[in-house]
Scaffold this active site. Structure first.
Site, PDB file in Angstrom:
ATOM      1  N   TYR A 270       0.813  -1.212   0.000  1.00 21.91           N
ATOM      2  CA  TYR A 270       0.000   0.000   0.000  1.00 21.91           C
ATOM      3  C   TYR A 270       0.851   1.268   0.000  1.00 21.91           C
ATOM      4  CZ  TYR A 270      -3.921  -3.073   1.232  1.00 21.91           C
ATOM      5  OH  TYR A 270      -4.870  -4.060   1.247  1.00 21.91           O
TER       6      TYR A 270
ATOM      7  N   LYS B  48       4.254 -15.155   2.293  1.00 20.97           N
ATOM      8  CA  LYS B  48       4.223 -15.904   1.038  1.00 20.97           C
ATOM      9  C   LYS B  48       5.666 -16.119   0.585  1.00 20.97           C
ATOM     10  CE  LYS B  48       1.755 -17.883  -2.228  1.00 20.97           C
ATOM     11  NZ  LYS B  48       1.121 -19.184  -1.959  1.00 20.97           N
TER      12      LYS B  48
ATOM     13  N   ASP C  64      -2.167 -18.305   1.760  1.00 19.18           N
ATOM     14  CA  ASP C  64      -3.301 -19.061   1.230  1.00 19.18           C
ATOM     15  C   ASP C  64      -3.710 -20.180   2.187  1.00 19.18           C
ATOM     16  OD1 ASP C  64      -0.810 -20.116   0.662  1.00 19.18           O
ATOM     17  OD2 ASP C  64      -1.291 -20.738  -1.382  1.00 19.18           O
TER      18      ASP C  64
ATOM     19  N   ASP D 177      -4.875  -7.152   5.948  1.00 15.65           N
ATOM     20  CA  ASP D 177      -6.123  -6.522   5.531  1.00 15.65           C
ATOM     21  C   ASP D 177      -7.148  -7.588   5.167  1.00 15.65           C
ATOM     22  OD1 ASP D 177      -8.024  -4.726   4.704  1.00 15.65           O
ATOM     23  OD2 ASP D 177      -6.841  -3.881   3.064  1.00 15.65           O
TER      24      ASP D 177
ATOM     25  N   ASP E  49     -10.406  -9.296   7.845  1.00 12.01           N
ATOM     26  CA  ASP E  49     -11.817  -9.243   7.454  1.00 12.01           C
ATOM     27  C   ASP E  49     -12.413 -10.642   7.351  1.00 12.01           C
ATOM     28  OD1 ASP E  49     -11.924  -6.533   7.437  1.00 12.01           O
ATOM     29  OD2 ASP E  49     -12.045  -6.283   5.266  1.00 12.01           O
TER      30      ASP E  49
END
Length: 357
Positions: free
Chosen positions: A142, A192, A224, A248, A252
């Site tokens: 970001y 990752k 994942d 992020d 959620d």
């Protein structure tokens, strides 16, 4: 009598409604426990754009820096979707986090026994879930550079850069490790590293720090697999540590384990200065002003502010216990409503919470 200076940021949509509930409860618990809260209300987001033309006025940031804690409700509205990025409400929130040097987002995910049936997952899967997602907040894709969009001879390209320094990884890891030491001592670091160099550095730094914190049980998962495990067996997690993008998404996902994103608080903290406490839901402009908002996440954010930012733990306990009591009594706002419960609006929910303190 102790005095704490609090900046309130009602923001947009349902923000003013849920802020009013939180303010009344904070006033009551402060009187009960004999400390004083001095509130300073400031604009941010769309409301600030309307007043000043910018989503984060300098006066708001200055007031926040001088406070002991900042309680934010919600920002955003479709009205501003076509505005340039630097003029949109969300930019105000990013600028606030940056201005206060808030690099760690702490999001507790807890199942309230009276809301188990509201979860999308089976009762036997979610019973007893109590975890925390620790998300790095000011680095990663970001904020990484270069980023942008360019025209080529035949096409258009867009690009972003995922980047972390060892220092950024170390300081967010310290936050997660300190939380774990006060809980069960388990940390799951999510990355990752099988395909991303930035994740390889992340994992190397976590392993180095793990050697210095041998009292903790620290393991790694690819993002994942972590997403799958959160649904398959969320009780295996205690503290999840991860970067900005992965955090992020995972926070959620974890939020929906509880049955409603309207139930979840969060804290954004730095090494010094005031923290920012806010519910994780949005501004819900479609129900703004209709007395349908669920104020509980805002109330629980206020409890996090009391506990973490102000060290008023007994007052924080009172707010959390009040939430538990109204839920056990069968009271529900529309987002949590199902048969056999009593539906109440935002104002009435606030009044019922007040009765429980």
């Amino acid at each position: 009598m102790k005095k704490h200076q609090i900046v309130l940021l009602p923001g947009d949509g349902i923000g003013p409604e849920i802020t009013a509930v939180a303010k009344s409860l904070l006033t009551k618990v402060s009187q009960k426990h004999q400390f004083e809260l001095e509130f300073n209300e400031q604009p941010i987001g769309g409301s600030a754009i309307e007043l000043t033309g910018t989503p984060l006025p300098e006066s708001t940031l200055s007031a926040c820096k001088k406070s002991q804690a900042v309680l934010l409700a919600a920002i955003g509205s479709p009205k501003y979707d076509d505005y340039p990025r630097e003029k949109r409400p969300e930019t105000g929130l990013l600028a606030l986090r940056s201005g206060l040097d808030l690099f760690a987002n702490v999001r507790p995910i807890k199942i309230w026994s009276s809301l188990i049936e509201a979860s999308s997952l089976r009762k036997e899967v979610v019973t007893g879930v109590d975890l925390i997602v620790v998300r790095e907040l000011t680095g990663g894709i970001y904020f990484g550079k270069p980023k942008g969009r360019i025209k080529t001879e035949k096409d258009e390209r867009a690009f972003n850069t995922m980047s972390y320094s060892a220092y950024e990884i170390d300081r967010i890891a310290e936050v997660a490790f300190d939380l774990a030491k006060a809980r069960t001592g388990k940390v799951c670091s999510v990355d990752k590293a099988n395909v991303l160099e930035v994740s390889q550095l992340w994992r190397e730094r976590i392993d180095i720090l793990a050697d210095k914190n041998r009292q903790l049980e620290i393991n790694h998962l690819y993002v994942d697999n972590a997403a799958m495990q959160l649904i398959k067996d969320p009780r295996q997690f205690d503290v999840i540590l991860t970067g900005n993008l992965f955090g992020d998404i995972l926070s959620d996902e974890a939020a929906m384990i509880t049955g409603s994103i309207g139930m979840l608080p969060s804290a954004s903290i730095g090494k010094k200065g005031p923290g920012l406490y806010e519910p994780v839901h949005g501004s819900a402009p479609d129900i703004a002003g209709l007395d349908k908002a669920n104020p509980i996440a805002m109330v629980l954010s206020a409890a996090m502010m009391l506990r973490i930012g102000l060290k008023e733990e007994k007052a924080a306990d009172d707010l959390e216990n009040a939430v538990n009591d109204v839920l056990d009594a069968g009271l529900r706002t529309a987002d949590l409503m199902s048969s056999s419960f009593t539906e109440v609006g935002c104002i009435e929910m606030g009044n019922e919470l007040l009765k429980c303190i």
